[in-house]
Design a protein around this motif. Structure first.
Motif, PDB file in Angstrom:
ATOM      1  N   TRP A  61       0.845  -1.187   0.000  1.00 14.34           N
ATOM      2  CA  TRP A  61       0.000   0.000   0.000  1.00 14.34           C
ATOM      3  C   TRP A  61       0.884   1.242   0.000  1.00 14.34           C
ATOM      4  N   GLU A  62       0.378   2.310  -0.573  1.00 11.43           N
ATOM      5  CA  GLU A  62       1.090   3.578  -0.484  1.00 11.43           C
ATOM      6  C   GLU A  62       1.060   4.104   0.951  1.00 11.43           C
ATOM      7  N   GLN A  63      -0.037   3.835   1.659  1.00 14.37           N
ATOM      8  CA  GLN A  63      -0.170   4.181   3.063  1.00 14.37           C
ATOM      9  C   GLN A  63      -1.173   3.211   3.692  1.00 14.37           C
ATOM     10  N   PRO A  64      -1.175   3.087   5.027  1.00 19.50           N
ATOM     11  CA  PRO A  64      -2.081   2.127   5.659  1.00 19.50           C
ATOM     12  C   PRO A  64      -3.536   2.384   5.277  1.00 19.50           C
ATOM     13  N   ARG A  65      -4.254   1.319   4.973  1.00 16.78           N
ATOM     14  CA  ARG A  65      -5.661   1.444   4.588  1.00 16.78           C
ATOM     15  C   ARG A  65      -6.604   0.930   5.667  1.00 16.78           C
ATOM     16  N   LEU A  66      -6.056   0.371   6.725  1.00 16.90           N
ATOM     17  CA  LEU A  66      -6.872  -0.173   7.805  1.00 16.90           C
ATOM     18  C   LEU A  66      -6.327   0.281   9.146  1.00 16.90           C
ATOM     19  N   ARG A  67      -7.200   0.333  10.134  1.00 16.45           N
ATOM     20  CA  ARG A  67      -6.807   0.707  11.484  1.00 16.45           C
ATOM     21  C   ARG A  67      -6.943  -0.492  12.416  1.00 16.45           C
ATOM     22  N   GLY A  96       4.881 -13.108  -4.576  1.00  9.39           N
ATOM     23  CA  GLY A  96       3.525 -12.574  -4.652  1.00  9.39           C
ATOM     24  C   GLY A  96       3.486 -11.076  -4.411  1.00  9.39           C
ATOM     25  N   LEU A  97       4.284 -10.602  -3.473  1.00  8.38           N
ATOM     26  CA  LEU A  97       4.314  -9.178  -3.177  1.00  8.38           C
ATOM     27  C   LEU A  97       4.953  -8.373  -4.300  1.00  8.38           C
ATOM     28  N   ASP A  98       5.866  -8.992  -5.043  1.00  8.21           N
ATOM     29  CA  ASP A  98       6.548  -8.286  -6.136  1.00  8.21           C
ATOM     30  C   ASP A  98       5.748  -8.298  -7.429  1.00  8.21           C
ATOM     31  N   ARG A  99       4.620  -9.005  -7.427  1.00 11.36           N
ATOM     32  CA  ARG A  99       3.851  -9.157  -8.660  1.00 11.36           C
ATOM     33  C   ARG A  99       3.073  -7.892  -9.020  1.00 11.36           C
ATOM     34  N   VAL A 100       2.601  -7.161  -8.016  1.00  6.22           N
ATOM     35  CA  VAL A 100       1.781  -5.971  -8.253  1.00  6.22           C
ATOM     36  C   VAL A 100       2.333  -4.801  -7.442  1.00  6.22           C
ATOM     37  N   HIS A 101       2.542  -3.677  -8.093  1.00  5.92           N
ATOM     38  CA  HIS A 101       3.042  -2.452  -7.458  1.00  5.92           C
ATOM     39  C   HIS A 101       4.277  -2.710  -6.583  1.00  5.92           C
ATOM     40  N   PRO A 102       5.326  -3.253  -7.153  1.00  6.54           N
ATOM     41  CA  PRO A 102       6.529  -3.541  -6.352  1.00  6.54           C
ATOM     42  C   PRO A 102       7.192  -2.292  -5.800  1.00  6.54           C
TER      43      PRO A 102
END
Length: 268
Positions: A23-29, A73-79
């Motif tokens: 994420w660019e920034q946290p999306r959940l609290r 998996g993490l490098d697959r989208v928006h690395p």
């Protein structure tokens, strides 16, 4: 936060308690409770972590086959985005499940009718609440795009409207489409609106199938299986051979059978 059915089932079982997202920034609290097909999922932690510091133990806790698989998996989208580690726990059943079956008294009915009236008045496209409830009552387990077309609406706005009704326990989401709840039926009856004959008939006895995904649900329904008791008359091989029933759906069905004190015919 999107999660696959298998991931949700593992969280409920306690086998998975972490997820990783870029994420660019946290999306959940922390403390947020998300509704899902298996119930409430609570966010217990949200931390930014370097990919280089991820561990094999964390990969296992996230349900990944290995640390390498998690990183891939993490490098697959928006690395280019930072990685966040999200703590998860199963927080119990969705309270809307009990609400759907709670038939409202006179005061609650008046409040629900007033709320529906407010939704209709605030809509820029005109009244929609009663027409939507009546349509779902008439055509349960029908694809949302097909229902939206009948309403002359786009699918996205139709789903958003149904979600509002679901929050008040008037409808229930199925693997395919929706159905009217006992609470929703009481509202239509209270207002003297036409009801589907099918909704008034006595429900088929037995335990409903769990959420298995649309392909598996379609396959079982076409085979005449809509209750766990019916699934228990088949072998695991017979169910697995149905087009659309994959390993996850088969495992989910086996778990639901066990919870109901049942099993496939060849696994007694």
């Amino acid at each position: 936060m999107q999660m696959r059915p298998a991931e949700l089932a593992a969280i409920r079982a306690g086998a998975v308690d972490l997820a990783f997202r870029r994420w660019e920034q946290p999306r959940l609290r922390v403390g947020t409770q998300m509704r899902s097909a298996v119930g409430l999922i609570e966010i217990t932690s949200v931390d930014r972590v370097p990919v280089s510091r991820l561990t094999a133990a964390e990969a296992r806790r996230a349900g990944a086959a290995s640390l390498a698989a998690l990183r891939q998996g993490l490098d697959r989208v928006h690395p280019e985005r930072p990685v966040y580690r999200i703590g998860l726990r199963y927080a119990g059943a969705d309270p809307r499940a009990a609400l759907r079956e709670a038939v409202p008294d006179a005061a609650e009915l008046d409040a629900l009718v007033a709320w529906l009236d407010r939704l209709d008045r605030s809509s820029s496209t005109g009244p929609w609440t009663r027409a939507t409830l009546t349509l779902i009552d008439e055509l349960p387990a029908t694809r949302a795009p097909d229902l939206a077309e009948r309403m002359g609406r786009d699918t996205l706005s139709f789903k958003q409207n149904v979600r509002k009704l679901k929050e008040r326990g008037l409808t229930e989401s199925l693997d395919i489409g929706y159905r009217l709840s006992a609470r929703g039926g009481a509202v239509l009856d209270h207002e003297g609106l036409p009801r589907s004959d099918a909704s008034r008939s006595a429900p088929e006895p037995g335990t409903p199938l769990p959420h298995l995904g649309a392909p598996a649900t379609r396959a079982l329904t076409a085979h005449g299986v809509v209750r766990l008791e019916q699934a228990a008359t088949l072998t695991a091989a017979e169910v697995g051979a149905l087009h659309g029933v994959g390993p996850f759906a088969l495992g989910r069905l086996r778990t639901a059978l066990a919870e109901a004190g049942l099993s496939f015919r060849d696994e007694t």
